[in-house]
Design a protein around this motif. Structure first.
Motif, PDB file in Angstrom:
ATOM      1  N   GLU A  39       0.824  -1.207   0.000  1.00 32.30           N
ATOM      2  CA  GLU A  39       0.000   0.000   0.000  1.00 32.30           C
ATOM      3  C   GLU A  39       0.865   1.267   0.000  1.00 32.30           C
ATOM      4  O   GLU A  39       0.483   2.288  -0.553  1.00 32.30           O
ATOM      5  CB  GLU A  39      -0.922   0.015   1.227  1.00 32.30           C
ATOM      6  CG  GLU A  39      -1.795   1.245   1.303  1.00 32.30           C
ATOM      7  CD  GLU A  39      -2.652   1.281   2.548  1.00 32.30           C
ATOM      8  OE1 GLU A  39      -2.607   2.323   3.235  1.00 32.30           O
ATOM      9  OE2 GLU A  39      -3.350   0.299   2.830  1.00 32.30           O
ATOM     10  N   GLN A  40       2.051   1.190   0.606  1.00 35.98           N
ATOM     11  CA  GLN A  40       2.934   2.345   0.665  1.00 35.98           C
ATOM     12  C   GLN A  40       4.027   2.290  -0.406  1.00 35.98           C
ATOM     13  O   GLN A  40       4.844   3.205  -0.513  1.00 35.98           O
ATOM     14  CB  GLN A  40       3.549   2.468   2.053  1.00 35.98           C
ATOM     15  CG  GLN A  40       2.504   2.757   3.118  1.00 35.98           C
ATOM     16  CD  GLN A  40       3.103   2.901   4.497  1.00 35.98           C
ATOM     17  OE1 GLN A  40       4.234   3.352   4.647  1.00 35.98           O
ATOM     18  NE2 GLN A  40       2.351   2.512   5.502  1.00 35.98           N
ATOM     19  N   THR A  64       6.532   6.194  -6.256  1.00 40.84           N
ATOM     20  CA  THR A  64       5.959   5.996  -4.922  1.00 40.84           C
ATOM     21  C   THR A  64       6.470   7.147  -4.060  1.00 40.84           C
ATOM     22  O   THR A  64       7.437   7.828  -4.441  1.00 40.84           O
ATOM     23  CB  THR A  64       6.419   4.655  -4.306  1.00 40.84           C
ATOM     24  OG1 THR A  64       7.848   4.702  -4.140  1.00 40.84           O
ATOM     25  CG2 THR A  64       6.038   3.464  -5.180  1.00 40.84           C
ATOM     26  N   ASP A 103      -2.689  11.623   6.050  1.00 39.34           N
ATOM     27  CA  ASP A 103      -3.704  10.574   6.205  1.00 39.34           C
ATOM     28  C   ASP A 103      -4.777  11.049   7.168  1.00 39.34           C
ATOM     29  O   ASP A 103      -4.473  11.474   8.278  1.00 39.34           O
ATOM     30  CB  ASP A 103      -3.075   9.295   6.772  1.00 39.34           C
ATOM     31  CG  ASP A 103      -2.019   8.710   5.862  1.00 39.34           C
ATOM     32  OD1 ASP A 103      -2.296   8.561   4.659  1.00 39.34           O
ATOM     33  OD2 ASP A 103      -0.916   8.393   6.357  1.00 39.34           O
ATOM     34  N   ARG A 107      -3.877   3.667   8.198  1.00 37.36           N
ATOM     35  CA  ARG A 107      -3.598   2.613   7.215  1.00 37.36           C
ATOM     36  C   ARG A 107      -2.702   1.583   7.902  1.00 37.36           C
ATOM     37  O   ARG A 107      -2.245   1.796   9.011  1.00 37.36           O
ATOM     38  CB  ARG A 107      -2.958   3.180   5.962  1.00 37.36           C
ATOM     39  CG  ARG A 107      -1.686   3.968   6.189  1.00 37.36           C
ATOM     40  CD  ARG A 107      -1.040   4.311   4.877  1.00 37.36           C
ATOM     41  NE  ARG A 107      -0.778   5.726   4.742  1.00 37.36           N
ATOM     42  CZ  ARG A 107       0.016   6.231   3.826  1.00 37.36           C
ATOM     43  NH1 ARG A 107       0.613   5.446   2.967  1.00 37.36           N
ATOM     44  NH2 ARG A 107       0.226   7.519   3.749  1.00 37.36           N
ATOM     45  N   GLY A 109       0.715  -0.441   8.310  1.00 35.57           N
ATOM     46  CA  GLY A 109       2.133  -0.306   8.036  1.00 35.57           C
ATOM     47  C   GLY A 109       2.885  -1.579   8.372  1.00 35.57           C
ATOM     48  O   GLY A 109       2.297  -2.662   8.491  1.00 35.57           O
ATOM     49  N   GLU A 129       5.157  10.363  11.478  1.00 39.06           N
ATOM     50  CA  GLU A 129       4.226   9.229  11.471  1.00 39.06           C
ATOM     51  C   GLU A 129       3.776   8.964  12.894  1.00 39.06           C
ATOM     52  O   GLU A 129       4.553   9.117  13.833  1.00 39.06           O
ATOM     53  CB  GLU A 129       4.943   7.997  10.903  1.00 39.06           C
ATOM     54  CG  GLU A 129       4.086   6.759  10.764  1.00 39.06           C
ATOM     55  CD  GLU A 129       4.880   5.580  10.204  1.00 39.06           C
ATOM     56  OE1 GLU A 129       4.232   4.679   9.646  1.00 39.06           O
ATOM     57  OE2 GLU A 129       6.118   5.546  10.336  1.00 39.06           O
TER      58      GLU A 129
END
Length: 137
Positions: A39-40, A64, A103, A107, A109, A129
């Motif tokens: 996803e990342q 990305t 965000d 999500r 990680g 983060e």
């Protein structure tokens, strides 16, 4: 936002195998976990250096967030991550306080943990983060 402290320092790298080997050889790091976080758009390895955790991040391709970071800035410190009890309520509180978020919902990680990113403009130029200390459901 109440944090438990620093969870890890994220470092963008070009070659994950080489970076793990370097941290092991130079700092005596031990590999804690390695996984693809699709996803990342990264393959990530968590290494422990004493009581500290470093998250090495290699992009799966150039388009990305980490790939673009490497293109603009080259390898180096990418972000700081702070431990929190629950990412969702932290995001709500930060948004209510006017903090610019990347965000707005958590999500998944590395380690299967809930994570979310705060925009660098909100934290004096540092991509930040938040990481829940318990696995996501």
């Amino acid at each position: 936002m109440v944090t438990r402290g620093l969870h890890h320092v994220g470092v963008a790298v070009l070659d994950l195998d080489d970076a793990v080997e370097t941290y092991t050889r130079v700092f005596g790091a031990t590999l804690e976990h390695r996984d693809l976080v699709a996803e990342q758009g990264v393959e990530a390895a968590s290494v422990l250096v004493g009581a500290c955790r470093i998250e090495l991040l290699a992009p799966t391709d150039g388009d990305t967030p980490v790939g673009r970071f490497l293109e603009r800035r080259g390898p180096g410190v990418h972000h700081l991550a702070y431990e929190v009890d629950d990412v969702g309520p932290v995001l709500v509180a930060l948004a209510a306080d006017g903090v610019e978020l990347i965000d707005t919902v958590p999500r998944i990680g590395l380690f299967g943990l809930q994570v979310a990113f705060i925009h660098p403009d909100a934290v004096h130029g540092v991509l930040t983060e938040v990481v829940a200390v318990a696995r996501a459901n």
